[in-house]
Design a protein around this motif. Structure first.
Motif, short mmCIF file in Angstrom:
data_model
loop_
_atom_site.label_atom_id
_atom_site.label_comp_id
_atom_site.label_asym_id
_atom_site.label_seq_id
_atom_site.Cartn_x
_atom_site.Cartn_y
_atom_site.Cartn_z
N TRP A 228 1.06 -1.19 -0.16
CA TRP A 228 0.01 -0.03 0.15
C TRP A 228 0.78 1.45 0.04
O TRP A 228 0.46 2.45 0.36
N THR A 250 -4.58 2.64 -5.09
CA THR A 250 -5.05 1.39 -4.30
C THR A 250 -5.02 -0.04 -5.36
O THR A 250 -4.47 -0.95 -5.00
N ASP A 253 -1.52 -0.41 -6.14
CA ASP A 253 -0.84 -1.15 -5.10
C ASP A 253 -0.96 -2.65 -5.09
O ASP A 253 -0.06 -3.55 -4.87
N ASP A 257 1.90 -5.10 -5.33
CA ASP A 257 2.02 -6.28 -4.44
C ASP A 257 2.08 -7.83 -5.09
O ASP A 257 2.94 -8.78 -4.80
#
Length: 330
Positions: A228, A250, A253, A257
């Protein structure tokens, strides 16, 4: 070649996403095959576990390493020779040092891209030659500045030579400049071969790690990651007030990830994964252990947390202080 057993979910996800986007089983299969071939052809293999253990556990296999963040920025001015010496005196296994460059291309220790936060000077590194940086007081903004008055910004080579003398392992944290950093570090590894068994090159930027492996495949490397990080600050608060921008980042992110955990680590052939401490658990350590990758937590700054990582999780950690509790660092 890649072992498919651990990759079935990866390629299945890619196939399903491609199928939804193209509505063509043929093109989905082609795209998935291309990803497989790309990773198979361009990935770097992980280094032998024995040599990695030498770097990450200099005190012996299974021994948890305590690494001084920026040399131990709470105990002494960060990224200085004084910090390195004090970290050794206080029992650190190694030091994490930030690599940056002066305007005339000299590799130095500095976390920020300007000198404002830590010195009595002002301005971006891109506009300051090393001769100008040498006149600054690197302790000017530190809480113990009176004790360390006049401490200088060291060159990368000065710091490395001090660490070798003190037998400290080194975590080189590279902020950017992949070509310049790889060239500077490669020259140091050639000059000081002991670094191959006592240092690791880390970065938030996968291209930096990949370039380092391209330049010298024998260097131990790690990716650094905080989930994040694009949409939120370290304390969890949103980076942007715009709902649209926040939600978009977001989503980015989530993609980033996923890429770190399924593609980028394998492409770079990393040996360790440096992750923000709040996201480390026993299951997370096991996840990476099954892939031959060690987890190192950052930044662990109070006694309870240190005991947790040392005795329960049994993983190495990076800390701002070797001697006392200090503020959280994200």
């Amino acid at each position: 070649m890649l072992q498919l057993g651990d990759e079935v979910s990866l390629y299945s996800v890619v196939f399903v996403v491609a199928l939804l986007a193209t509505r063509s089983p043929v093109w989905s299969g082609v795209l998935t095959s291309c990803l497989y071939l790309f990773l198979a052809m361009f990935r770097f293999p992980q280094l032998p576990a024995g040599r990695v253990r030498q770097v990450l556990h200099p005190a012996g296999s299974g021994k948890v390493s305590v690494v001084a963040h920026r040399g131990g920025g709470h105990d002494a001015p960060e990224n200085t020779i004084a910090a390195i010496r004090l970290a050794s005196k206080n029992g650190a296994s190694g030091v994490e040092l930030d690599l940056e460059f002066s305007a005339d291309g000299v590799p130095i220790l500095m976390h920020d891209d300007s000198v404002d936060r830590t010195t009595n000077g002002s301005g971006p590194l891109s506009q300051l030659r090393f001769a100008e940086l040498g006149k600054l007081d690197a302790a000017a903004k530190h809480r113990l500045r009176d004790k360390f008055t006049g401490e200088k910004i060291p060159t990368l080579e000065q710091a490395v030579e001090e660490c070798i003398k003190l037998q400290l392992s080194i975590y080189f944290d590279v902020k950017g400049h992949p070509d310049e950093a790889a060239a500077a570090l490669s020259a140091l590894y050639n000059k000081h071969p002991v670094l191959y068994n006592s240092s690791i090159v880390c970065s938030f930027e996968p291209k930096v790690v990949y370039k380092m492996r391209q330049t010298d495949p024998q260097v131990v490397t790690a990716l650094t990651h905080r989930p994040w990080s694009l949409s939120r600050f370290g304390d969890g608060s949103p980076r942007y007030s715009s709902p649209w921008k926040h939600h978009w980042l977001t989503l980015m992110d989530i993609v980033l990830d996923w890429a770190h955990h399924h593609v980028l680590w394998k492409l770079c052939g990393i040996s360790a994964f440096l992750v923000q401490k709040n996201f480390v658990s026993h299951d997370y350590v096991q996840y990476w252990s099954q892939r031959g990758v060690e987890v190192v937590a950052w930044t662990v700054n109070n006694g309870v947390e240190k005991q947790h990582y040392q005795e329960l999780l049994k993983i190495s950690y990076i800390t701002d202080s070797l001697v006392e509790d200090c503020d959280p660092h994200y």
